[in-house]
Design an enzyme around this catalytic site. Structure first.
Site, PDB file in Angstrom:
ATOM      1  N   ALA A  26       8.632 -11.747  11.379  1.00  0.00           N
ATOM      2  CA  ALA A  26       8.824 -10.609  12.279  1.00  0.00           C
ATOM      3  C   ALA A  26       7.656 -10.471  13.254  1.00  0.00           C
ATOM      4  CB  ALA A  26       9.006  -9.324  11.473  1.00  0.00           C
TER       5      ALA A  26
ATOM      6  N   ARG B 136      -1.248  -1.221   0.193  1.00  0.00           N
ATOM      7  CA  ARG B 136      -0.252  -0.927   1.225  1.00  0.00           C
ATOM      8  C   ARG B 136       0.803   0.064   0.752  1.00  0.00           C
ATOM      9  NH1 ARG B 136       4.881  -3.053   2.511  1.00  0.00           N
ATOM     10  NH2 ARG B 136       4.739  -4.531   0.773  1.00  0.00           N
TER      11      ARG B 136
ATOM     12  N   ASP C 163      -2.218 -19.976   5.445  1.00  0.00           N
ATOM     13  CA  ASP C 163      -2.694 -20.905   6.474  1.00  0.00           C
ATOM     14  C   ASP C 163      -3.541 -20.217   7.543  1.00  0.00           C
ATOM     15  OD1 ASP C 163      -1.104 -22.656   5.058  1.00  0.00           O
ATOM     16  OD2 ASP C 163       0.524 -22.644   6.503  1.00  0.00           O
TER      17      ASP C 163
ATOM     18  N   HIS D  83       2.719 -10.004  -4.229  1.00  0.00           N
ATOM     19  CA  HIS D  83       3.691  -9.652  -3.194  1.00  0.00           C
ATOM     20  C   HIS D  83       3.097  -9.558  -1.790  1.00  0.00           C
ATOM     21  CE1 HIS D  83       7.243  -7.988  -1.395  1.00  0.00           C
ATOM     22  NE2 HIS D  83       6.677  -6.833  -1.124  1.00  0.00           N
TER      23      HIS D  83
ATOM     24  N   GLN E 106      13.374  -6.447   1.652  1.00  0.00           N
ATOM     25  CA  GLN E 106      14.594  -5.747   1.275  1.00  0.00           C
ATOM     26  C   GLN E 106      14.541  -4.258   1.587  1.00  0.00           C
ATOM     27  OE1 GLN E 106      15.592  -6.408  -2.851  1.00  0.00           O
ATOM     28  NE2 GLN E 106      14.809  -8.483  -2.778  1.00  0.00           N
TER      29      GLN E 106
ATOM     30  N   GLY F 224      12.880  -1.906   3.540  1.00  0.00           N
ATOM     31  CA  GLY F 224      13.112  -1.323   4.854  1.00  0.00           C
ATOM     32  C   GLY F 224      11.846  -1.202   5.662  1.00  0.00           C
TER      33      GLY F 224
ATOM     34  N   ARG G 234       2.346   1.322  -6.087  1.00  0.00           N
ATOM     35  CA  ARG G 234       2.684   0.018  -6.658  1.00  0.00           C
ATOM     36  C   ARG G 234       1.639  -0.518  -7.624  1.00  0.00           C
ATOM     37  NH1 ARG G 234       5.205  -3.296  -1.464  1.00  0.00           N
ATOM     38  NH2 ARG G 234       7.250  -2.306  -1.511  1.00  0.00           N
TER      39      ARG G 234
END
Length: 563
Positions: free
Chosen positions: A29, A389, A222, A354, A61, A63, A289
């Site tokens: 994105a 995050r 990378d 993640h 997934q 949003g 999280r």
């Protein structure tokens, strides 16, 4: 192979002598939106390591978060982001993010992204650590919907040339001016140098450094590795977010079970059906999280410490079946493939690496510490995410900060006096070297999961660091590594076989993974506290004196106050 549609915009080998105004490395994105936002008069090269739609954005997934509901506000979104970031968010960056969220959503809607709606209004759901429902979604494949739309728009742009199945190897730096002026890359069987006035790194994260990860295979760190080796400042690399709920079943990939599933009402339970997360936080499965991941980790340590496939469960029974079918068709399909009927039985889950909060340090204009070098998306450290995050802020960050590149004016492709050296023919007879490289590629993620995963301690980190330093030393002297580290501008290499090309790609990715593993381990040892995605079992408390960023250049670590 790329599709015939992509070929119209793709670059042939003969065109490699042509310079670009701007090179974008990465096609998630962030990279796609960046290419679209750049002024249309620039010649843009979009380098993707595979074909389009292979990055982590396509897998997203849950949003994209934006405070656009009447009862919500950017202030609330800002407060939630700062709270999740555990003291390490840069206030100015967060404010910039939330203030420009509505514009980013408006842009996507105008492009044709099919967000879910409720009564002709954009539908929004609640996710963990958000105070209001503000997460827009397209069923449970939001990232795919966004990336698909952006890809279509990129393919329509005549000024954007796609360079598929290409691997960036080195930054091309003008040491006198301390300026980036292009890259070297492996493409269509040869290593070539491409000039550009600016290079934008948008290569995503580095989840493949861990054995358990929701990231795709291309996520090998990378951009961070290239920037660090080139002398750019990188920041806060110890902070890695472990998603609490990845599908955990023998033989199955660690498919992410979206935060939105818990947001819609699913319960996190153990084998006895107990909602154990409330023993660790009052918000239970809707806690941040890192808290939920540690709750699962600690609970499994107590109940099944020796099980390789230890897991807990996500029970979707509290959600109406009609709502499950409408909101999570992709999760239903993937689970069904692995023999799980989510309408009748809970999903076995466990944490997995993640999202990387750290990255290449940038300002609000995406500029790094090297002139002409920019970074966006997960590759960058904008200061938005801090130590942890907030869910669904990552896609928003990609769009908001990539939009800043529309201001990138006044660039002119550098006129470099480059003496092309006669191409070297390389057979790539690296069979013995590849045995070592492949073994390290297999062992490194296991080592990192065990030593720098959800819970870290000094002795284990030091032992892992010693091993990684040894591996880096072993690979540095290989003939294969020479083509990644040591080529001079103008040196061209033509490989005589597909095997040699594939071997060099594996070598380059392994070297990148070793570099980011080294940086993560050293950073985790450097920060003697626990905060956000960094948890030290020997320093379990958050310490006020560590409310600072960890900065790295070359092999030097230091701290910097949070803005």
């Amino acid at each position: 192979m790329i599709s015939s549609l992509n070929k119209a915009n793709s670059l042939d080998t003969d065109s490699l002598t042509t310079a670009f105004d701007i090179l974008v490395v990465g096609s998630g994105a962030a990279g796609l939106y960046a290419a679209l936002c750049l002024p249309a008069h620039y010649r843009v090269g979009l380098i993707t390591k595979d074909t389009l739609k292979t990055g982590a954005s396509d897998w997203a997934q849950g949003g994209i978060a934006a405070a656009i509901a009447p009862d919500d506000s950017p202030k609330f979104h800002c407060d939630d982001t700062l709270k999740a970031g555990a003291g390490l968010c840069d206030n100015r960056a967060v404010q910039f993010l939330v203030d420009h969220a509505a514009t980013a959503i408006e842009s996507l809607v105008e492009m044709g992204v099919g967000f879910d709606r409720k009564n002709d209004q954009l539908a929004m759901t609640l996710e963990a650590a958000h105070s209001h429902p503000r997460v827009l979604h397209a069923a449970d494949t939001t990232g795919r919907a966004i990336v698909s739309t952006l890809t279509e728009k990129v393919l329509e742009r005549p000024n954007i040339k796609i360079i598929p199945q290409a691997v960036a190897l080195q930054l091309w730096l003008d040491d006198t001016k301390k300026q980036c002026q292009g890259i070297s890359m492996l493409y269509q069987g040869q290593i070539s140098w491409i000039r550009s006035a600016a290079v934008i790194l948008a290569t995503g994260g580095g989840g493949q450094v861990y054995a358990q990860t929701t990231n795709p295979s291309v996520s090998t760190g990378d951009g961070v590795a290239l920037a660090w080796r080139g002398g750019a400042i990188v920041r806060d690399l110890e902070f890695f977010q472990f998603h609490p709920t990845a599908l955990t079943k023998p033989g199955a990939p660690h498919f992410l079970i979206s935060e939105a599933v818990r947001g819609e009402g699913a319960h996190l339970v153990d084998a006895q059906g107990i909602r154990f997360a409330f023993e660790y936080h009052t918000a239970g499965e809707l806690a941040p999280r890192d808290v939920v991941s540690r709750a699962i980790f600690n609970h499994l340590q107590k109940t099944t410490p020796d099980s390789v496939n230890a897991h807990v469960y996500l029970d979707l029974q509290p959600i109406e079946p009609e709502r499950i079918n409408r909101r999570f068709p992709n999760i239903i399909q993937v689970c069904r493939k692995w023999g799980i009927n989510v309408l009748e039985e809970p999903i076995p889950v466990a944490p997995a690496a993640h999202y990387w909060m750290g990255g290449v340090e940038v300002d609000l204009n995406n500029s790094t510490s090297i002139q002409g070098l920019y970074a966006i998306g997960e590759t960058a450290s904008t200061g938005v995410h801090g130590a942890n995050r907030l869910a669904s802020n990552s896609l928003l960050e990609c769009l908001v900060f990539a939009a800043q590149l529309s201001k990138l004016e006044g660039l002119s492709t550098p006129l470099v006096n480059l003496s092309l050296i006669s191409p070297v023919q390389e057979k790539g007879d690296w069979e013995e070297e590849m045995l070592l490289i492949n073994q390290i590629r297999e062992d490194l993620p296991i080592l990192m999961w065990q030593s720098a995963g959800i819970c870290r301690t000094q002795p284990v980190l030091e032992s892992a660091l010693e091993q990684v330093v040894l591996w880096r030393s072993q690979l540095a002297g290989l003939n294969c590594s020479h083509y990644v580290f040591d080529l001079l501008p103008g040196q061209q290499v033509i490989f005589e076989s597909l095997t040699a090309q594939m071997s060099l790609r594996v070598c380059a990715e392994t070297l990148n993974l070793l570099d980011i593993a080294y940086l993560i381990l050293k950073s985790a040892l450097f920060r003697t506290e626990s905060r956000g995605g960094h948890y030290r079992g020997d320093y379990p408390k958050t310490c006020p004196k560590w409310e600072v960023h960890t900065l790295i250049v070359d092999h030097y670590w230091w701290t910097n106050p949070v803005n």
